[in-house]
Motif scaffolding. Structure first.
Motif, mmCIF file in Angstrom:
data_model
loop_
_atom_site.group_PDB
_atom_site.id
_atom_site.type_symbol
_atom_site.label_atom_id
_atom_site.label_comp_id
_atom_site.label_asym_id
_atom_site.label_seq_id
_atom_site.Cartn_x
_atom_site.Cartn_y
_atom_site.Cartn_z
ATOM 1 N N VAL A 615 0.841 -1.206 0.000
ATOM 2 C CA VAL A 615 0.000 0.000 0.000
ATOM 3 C C VAL A 615 0.872 1.250 0.000
ATOM 4 C CG1 VAL A 615 -1.637 1.351 1.364
ATOM 5 C CG2 VAL A 615 -1.985 -1.107 1.077
ATOM 6 N N GLU A 616 1.915 1.266 0.838
ATOM 7 C CA GLU A 616 2.780 2.446 0.899
ATOM 8 C C GLU A 616 3.589 2.614 -0.392
ATOM 9 O OE1 GLU A 616 2.674 4.889 3.027
ATOM 10 O OE2 GLU A 616 1.008 3.771 3.887
ATOM 11 N N HIS A 617 3.985 1.496 -1.003
ATOM 12 C CA HIS A 617 4.676 1.600 -2.286
ATOM 13 C C HIS A 617 3.743 2.160 -3.364
ATOM 14 C CE1 HIS A 617 8.689 -0.014 -1.654
ATOM 15 N NE2 HIS A 617 8.176 -0.944 -0.859
ATOM 16 N N ALA A 618 2.492 1.748 -3.322
ATOM 17 C CA ALA A 618 1.523 2.279 -4.281
ATOM 18 C C ALA A 618 1.320 3.776 -4.066
ATOM 19 C CB ALA A 618 0.189 1.541 -4.136
ATOM 20 N N ARG A 619 1.216 4.174 -2.808
ATOM 21 C CA ARG A 619 1.041 5.597 -2.503
ATOM 22 C C ARG A 619 2.270 6.396 -2.910
ATOM 23 N NH1 ARG A 619 1.344 9.211 1.963
ATOM 24 N NH2 ARG A 619 2.515 7.674 3.197
ATOM 25 N N ALA A 620 3.445 5.830 -2.668
ATOM 26 C CA ALA A 620 4.675 6.517 -3.060
ATOM 27 C C ALA A 620 4.724 6.697 -4.562
ATOM 28 C CB ALA A 620 5.892 5.728 -2.581
ATOM 29 N N ALA A 621 4.380 5.651 -5.311
ATOM 30 C CA ALA A 621 4.395 5.742 -6.773
ATOM 31 C C ALA A 621 3.406 6.793 -7.263
ATOM 32 C CB ALA A 621 4.081 4.376 -7.378
#
Length: 945
Positions: A615-621
């Motif tokens: 989820v955090e990687h998706a938000r970062a992207a």
């Protein structure tokens, strides 16, 4: 058919139920579908119309095939437990097994632990909880889907789906969408009970289009007079029923089967119909009173029973589901743990004999009401004190059950008036909902808790901390919930630490609702109450570091970021919390225009296995892609946004996926790529759940309409509404871009004063916050409007501030806009050579992004001024064109003299038709004419060559 004289008259006491009548065609369709595996069957109709009866008949027909059937119902509880009916179905499926032992469960099954505590020893370890609701639901639904497959379920029947919780509906939607569909699904629901935004509507729309699944949708209506006669006859030993009697009953019951059945039973109880010498007789029709509702019919029948039977009926109504004699006796106050009580058994037998209760299928020994309407009628007809006492006894019995039925306990304690214990079980139900990703249900439960006046002040803050702030986006009672949080703060009973926690949570809610200004105010008020620091405190500081939150300059936002770092250093953080703060820091730096932010950007993630981290990687992207778009690094933007769509989609994080898709549409619009943008933008502007996402899509939809000249006079009104909403919410990008688009329309209409006014507050905001990276869209149109009004010194000062504010930043979009501003200033001075060179450099800068629309506009101006330079050389001094045609107007008029239409002129000069129309209008005004023909004539006479 009166009672007559001389014969022996006796009342009938049999409880024969009616045959299924008037449903032959529907029954055939359902049974044929269920014989073919798999099937998707939906049965809908109003309450009492016979949905359950139809399904039961169909299941009896297909029982010979040996199919493994699970039948569950969704209870109408206020505190419905997340996935409650599905959990019941699983427990049914494993009743003949030793728990889940022997099943080849994957690690995913650890997600099921909160729902099946009795099987914890056979389930894998529980994974780390997920903060994102979509990801949590996605993981849980996958686990249940896997479990159903391992249990060999062949037919799953879920009744009263209109009462199902959201996650249950998502699971059913997932099962119905899988190809191949794992097993047959049979669902019943009442259309009038379905909310307009319910997932059930999406589920029922999935019927057509899949040849490998047998699809049947049955809508049950009322019975005809003929079918009414047949139903009544089936309850009266198949004796003939006259047409007049059938019509009489049909008129008073509207042909609803359940109402008919209860009315016939009541008439037998009253002796309105009697059996005389082997023949059924009835009173004259005018002597019979038929209750207008089933409630009246049931209440009158219950009143004719003895006190023990009434207690058992109330117990069955209070429980709301089939139960055995002993449980009904205990809840009814007729039995205790040690004594099964013959009185309870006799009372249950009487209630079954008269047809108010019926035994459940499968010989389970449990009985319940034939229909929820009858149960509700009994419940409503009881004294309030008797109802409370029955709920109290039900709660006492169920507290000893393992595993405890949390939702049922919360339900009974609430209605028993035991608020303290209601709070305990409601909070536990909220915890289950949170773990399951049913954030809307969790928010509803927690909202109810903090609204409870008797709740101690010290208990409020822990509940508020649990409230899933993202769920406020589509929460119907969000205004009421926000007011409740403010009421808690204003009550003045919280400690400083709790006050900071509640205020911080309120700020998070407002931030996620897109009300950035209000969120900033709450976060700032929370700062003096902060103690040693928690994760939420550090999170709030990183939010205050974002440039669109609060009125402060960049330096102040950077100080918030430093404070967040200190808070984070003093906290014990979980891995995903630390990652969240890192993503927030990176986002803040990039949005502030700090080059150091790019050093924190990592490559887009691939194959992330841990959902919380994913989820955090998706938000970062998503955030990197959005920032790269704003900086003008379009290739990087596309890479990261595409990655965000992929990661979010794989982990069920729908909000991030849709945000990334909308941002990709924006990128396609700017770069001139992609097709069907208008349809997609319009769809997201109407359907996206996130309000900021809807706003951004609305802006894009309007900008596309401006380019296509398809919005007419309403375009400016739409842009004004979007601008005001963006400004109110503090969504700076939307505010600035909509203001820029509106100002361009005004400038094209030769209304430079309005263009300056539209850009005034925007440019002041940029200057005050020292955020010149935001000036890409607004600065060129403002400088052009100032130049058109002859306010050259002010235009020059704007360009100088823009250049100084950008400094050495590698922000290609802002640099291209700055170059265009310089070209406009050179043009306004009448310096043909410098203007041609400046426009050429602007065209090249836009091309490198690429921004084809802006490139074409700049290239057209460069060519125009290059021709002017060849013709007259340099002209000194600033110019205000006054009543003379500007170079752009002259170019349009030249092509007009060649006989070209507005659209042809626009295509040749790479301008919009509306801009060409405005320039011709300006030229006509300067020459004192009102038509294209007159303009052509007067210009030709003035310059015949």
């Amino acid at each position: 058919m009166g009672s007559g004289e001389g014969g022996r008259v006796r009342r009938n006491t049999s409880a024969d139920g009616p045959r299924l009548v008037g449903r032959e065609r529907e029954l055939l369709r359902v049974t044929e579908a269920l014989r073919l595996h798999p099937a998707m069957v939906i049965v809908e109709g109003e309450s009492g119309i016979g949905k359950s009866r139809l399904v039961q008949e169909a299941l009896e027909v297909v029982a010979a095939t040996g199919s493994r059937v699970l039948l569950v119902a969704c209870p109408p509880f206020r505190e419905a437990l997340t996935l409650g009916p599905v959990v019941d179905a699983v427990r049914q499926a494993v009743r003949t097994r030793t728990g889940l032992a022997g099943l080849e469960l994957s690690a995913l099954a650890g997600t099921l632990r909160p729902h099946f505590p009795e099987w914890a020893h056979t389930l894998p370890p529980a994974p780390e909880p997920l903060a994102d609701a979509g990801a949590a639901r996605h993981r849980l639904i996958s686990a249940f889907t896997e479990l159903f497959g391992l249990l060999g379920v062949e037919i799953l029947v879920v009744e009263d789906v209109h009462w199902a919780d959201e996650v249950t509906l998502e699971l059913l939607l997932t099962l119905a969408s899988r190809r191949p569909q794992p097993f047959s699904l049979v669902l019943t629901f009442r259309p009038e009970e379905v909310a307009p935004d319910s997932l059930l509507l999406r589920l029922s729309s999935r019927l057509p289009g899949h040849a490998e699944v047998s699809h049947v949708r049955v809508t049950l209506g009322v019975l005809t007079v003929t079918a009414t006669a047949e139903l009544v006859s089936s309850m009266l030993d198949d004796e003939h029923v006259s047409e007049a009697f059938a019509a009489f009953l049909h008129e008073r019951t509207a042909g609803v089967p359940l109402v008919l059945e209860e009315c016939v039973r009541l008439m037998r109880d009253r002796a309105d119909v009697v059996r005389r010498d082997g023949e059924w007789m009835r009173r004259a029709l005018h002597e019979i009173t038929v209750p207008p509702t089933i409630r009246d019919a049931v209440v009158e029948r219950v009143a004719r029973l003895g006190p023990d039977a009434r207690k058992v009926l109330l117990a069955a109504a209070v429980l709301g589901y089939p139960a055995d004699e002993h449980l009904l006796g205990r809840v009814g106050g007729l039995a205790d743990d040690a004594d099964p009580a013959p009185a309870a058994e006799a009372a249950v037998a009487q209630a079954v004999r008269i047809g108010l209760l019926t035994e459940s299928a499968g010989g389970s020994g449990r009985v319940g009401f034939r229909h929820a309407l009858a149960a509700q009628a009994v419940y409503d007809g009881a004294r309030p004190a008797d109802r409370r006492a029955a709920h109290r006894r039900a709660a006492a019995v169920l507290e000893a059950v393992r595993p405890q039925p949390i939702a049922k306990l919360a339900h009974h304690f609430r209605l028993a008036g035991d608020i303290a214990r209601w709070c305990v079980y409601t909070e536990r139900a909220a915890d289950v909902a949170l773990v399951s990703g049913d954030h809307r249900a969790a928010l509803t439960l927690l909202h109810d808790l903090i609204n409870e006046p008797s709740l101690p002040a010290e208990a409020v803050a822990p509940l508020v901390r649990k409230m899933p702030f993202l769920a406020f986006t589509d929460y119907a009672r969000r205004t009421e919930a926000i007011d409740a949080l403010r009421d808690v703060l204003e009550a003045g009973q919280l400690s400083a630490t709790d006050r900071a926690a509640v205020r911080g949570q309120l700020g998070r809610v407002l931030f996620c609702l897109g009300d950035h200004a209000a969120a900033a105010a709450e976060f700032e008020l929370a700062v003096p109450d902060l103690g040693e620091g928690t994760y939420i405190d550090a999170w709030a500081m990183t939010v205050l570091a974002l440039p669109w939150v609060g009125p402060w300059p960049v330096a102040t936002h950077l100080r918030w970021l430093e404070l967040a770092e200190r808070f984070a250093a003093s906290c014990e953080l979980l891995p995903h919390e630390r990652l969240t703060l890192q993503v927030n820091r990176m986002t803040a730096l990039l949005e502030l225009g700090e080059e150091s932010g790019w050093a924190l950007v990592s490559e887009p993630a691939h194959g992330v296995s841990e959902p919380q981290v994913a989820v955090e990687h998706a938000r970062a992207a998503l955030n990197v892609g959005d920032s790269a778009l704003r900086w003008g690094r379009y290739e990087e933007a596309r890479t990261h946004l595409t990655s965000a769509v992929r990661i979010a989609g794989s982990n069920g994080v729908e909000v991030i996926r849709i945000m990334a898709l909308v941002t990709l549409l924006r990128l396609d619009f700017l770069t001139g790529s992609g097709q069907g943008l208008a349809d997609q933008a319009r769809a997201w502007s109407e359907n996206a759940e996130d309000p900021v996402c809807r706003l951004e899509a609305s802006l894009l939809d309007t900008q596309l309409a401006v380019v296509a000249e398809s919005g007419g006079e309403h375009l400016e009104e739409r842009l004004q509404d979007i601008r005001e909403e963006g400004r109110r919410r503090g969504v700076i990008a939307v505010w600035l871009e909509s203001a820029a688009a509106h100002a361009r329309l005004r400038l094209a209409a030769a209304d430079a004063e309005a263009a300056v006014e539209l850009t005034e507050e925007c440019i002041r905001l940029i200057a005050d916050k020292e955020m010149w990276i935001w000036a890409t869209e607004i600065a060129p149109v403002r400088v052009a409007a100032l130049a058109a009004l002859g306010r050259h010194a002010q235009a020059d000062r704007t360009v100088t501030a823009f250049a100084q504010g950008l400094g050495a930043r590698n922000a290609p979009a802002a640099r291209a806009a700055l170059q265009e501003c310089r070209a406009i200033c050179a043009e306004s001075r009448g310096e043909a050579g410098p203007a041609a060179r400046a426009w050429g450099e602007a065209a090249q800068a836009w091309a490198q992004l690429p921004r084809p629309q802006e490139e074409a506009r700049a290239a057209g101006s460069a060519a125009l001024w290059a021709r002017a330079a060849r013709g007259s050389g340099r002209r000194g001094g600033r110019i205000g064109y006054g009543n003379r045609l500007s170079p752009r107007e002259s170019e349009v008029v030249r092509l007009l003299l060649e006989g070209k239409t507005n659209r042809q002129i626009a295509e040749e000069l790479s301008r919009s038709p509306s801009t060409v129309g405005a320039q011709l209008k300006s030229a006509m005004r300067k020459h004192g004419v009102t038509s294209r023909t007159a303009l052509a004539v007067i210009v030709s006479r003035a310059d015949p060559g």
